[in-house]
Design a protein around this motif. Structure first.
Motif, PDB file in Angstrom:
ATOM      1  N   GLN A 171       0.813  -1.221   0.000  1.00 21.43           N
ATOM      2  CA  GLN A 171       0.000   0.000   0.000  1.00 21.43           C
ATOM      3  C   GLN A 171       0.843   1.267   0.000  1.00 21.43           C
ATOM      4  OE1 GLN A 171      -3.681  -1.882   2.632  1.00 21.43           O
ATOM      5  NE2 GLN A 171      -2.817   0.063   3.239  1.00 21.43           N
ATOM      6  N   SER A 186      -2.665  -4.580   0.933  1.00 16.69           N
ATOM      7  CA  SER A 186      -4.072  -4.777   0.584  1.00 16.69           C
ATOM      8  C   SER A 186      -4.208  -6.074  -0.200  1.00 16.69           C
ATOM      9  CB  SER A 186      -4.596  -3.609  -0.249  1.00 16.69           C
ATOM     10  OG  SER A 186      -3.937  -3.576  -1.512  1.00 16.69           O
ATOM     11  N   GLU A 242     -11.495  -4.962  -3.248  1.00 17.65           N
ATOM     12  CA  GLU A 242     -10.276  -4.699  -2.486  1.00 17.65           C
ATOM     13  C   GLU A 242     -10.559  -4.609  -0.989  1.00 17.65           C
ATOM     14  OE1 GLU A 242      -6.529  -1.567  -2.638  1.00 17.65           O
ATOM     15  OE2 GLU A 242      -8.581  -0.772  -2.693  1.00 17.65           O
ATOM     16  N   ARG A 260      -8.224  -3.443   2.428  1.00 17.54           N
ATOM     17  CA  ARG A 260      -6.954  -2.843   2.795  1.00 17.54           C
ATOM     18  C   ARG A 260      -6.531  -3.246   4.208  1.00 17.54           C
ATOM     19  NH1 ARG A 260      -5.392   1.020  -0.791  1.00 17.54           N
ATOM     20  NH2 ARG A 260      -4.122   2.184   0.694  1.00 17.54           N
TER      21      ARG A 260
END
Length: 262
Positions: A128, A217, A224, A226
């Motif tokens: 990330q 993530s 998605e 995270r």
């Protein structure tokens, strides 16, 4: 052989379309010509768009068990047939099926929540921030990679092996091979490891080793989550979808052809 229940009469078709103008125009024309049924009442579902819209359709209606015949009206159409307005019932009668099983993903986040999702192409773990991710990889409970330093790592199905997996230098997998691809994304350590091909029954467990300093993530197709700390991936045992393809452009031949493209 097509899995449609009855081809002596015009099949009941559920037409769906992506939001782009050309797909919406085609949707209106196809419904006027062939009628329209809800996905629940149809014999076959016909999405009009690109591969992204096909994946959306599979996620939304895959549990119905209806065969899906997509037509390309988008940027990428590897999972789609050529768009033609004429002779759709005849094309459906001659279409060849490809049976796909999705991956099941279960992710645990830093906050203690769990998120589950399906993936027909791949499940990918991605860093990330600017710092590389540190990930431990277990297969069926046995640690295979103690610490992978990388931009990420993904698990791909055969149908998805020509997509993100191939861009990350992963192998192309034949349909029906009953294997999955485990592919690192920009690996730094171990520098020489280029991934693995494993049996479809394998259970993957990915542990993020430094989640607070190096957050990660996970994405299952387009869904998605995270700040994950652990992700479990396996092929679904009870979910399957059937895609239909024109015989001259069936999915198996497309996957083979991709391996000889230069």
């Amino acid at each position: 052989m097509s899995p449609l229940p009855s081809l002596s009469a015009t099949p009941r078709i559920a037409f769906l379309a992506s939001s782009i103008t050309v797909a919406q125009q085609a949707l209106e024309q196809m419904r006027l010509r062939y009628g329209h049924h809800s996905p629940q009442d149809a014999d076959v579902i016909c999405p009009l768009g690109g591969d992204g819209f096909m994946l959306q359709t599979l996620h939304r209606y895959g549990m119905l068990g209806k065969p899906v015949f997509g037509m390309k009206l988008g940027t990428v159409g590897f999972l789609m047939n050529q768009y033609r307005e004429d002779d759709l019932p005849q094309r459906l009668a001659l279409a060849e099926p490809a049976h796909l099983r999705p991956l099941e993903m279960l992710a645990l986040t830093e906050s203690g929540t769990t998120t589950g999702s399906l993936a027909y192409n791949e499940v990918s773990l991605l860093r990330q921030t600017r710092q590389a991710a540190h990930i431990r990889i277990d297969l069926n409970g046995q640690t295979r990679v103690d610490e992978l330093m990388c931009d990420g790592v993904l698990v791909s199905t055969p149908a998805g092996s020509t997509a993100y997996n191939y861009s990350a230098y992963g192998p192309i997998l034949p349909l029906g091979s009953h294997v999955l691809a485990l592919t690192p994304i920009a690996p730094y350590r171990p520098r020489r490891w280029r991934g693995a091909i494993v049996k479809a029954e394998t259970e993957f467990r990915m542990q993020v080793l430094d989640p607070y300093k190096r957050p990660v993530s996970v994405t299952a197709d387009s869904h998605e989550t995270r700040d994950v700390i652990e992700v479990t991936i396996r092929e679904s045992r009870d979910r399957q979808v059937t895609l239909l393809f024109d015989p001259e452009h069936n999915l198996e031949e497309r996957i083979i052809s991709e391996q000889f493209t230069v």
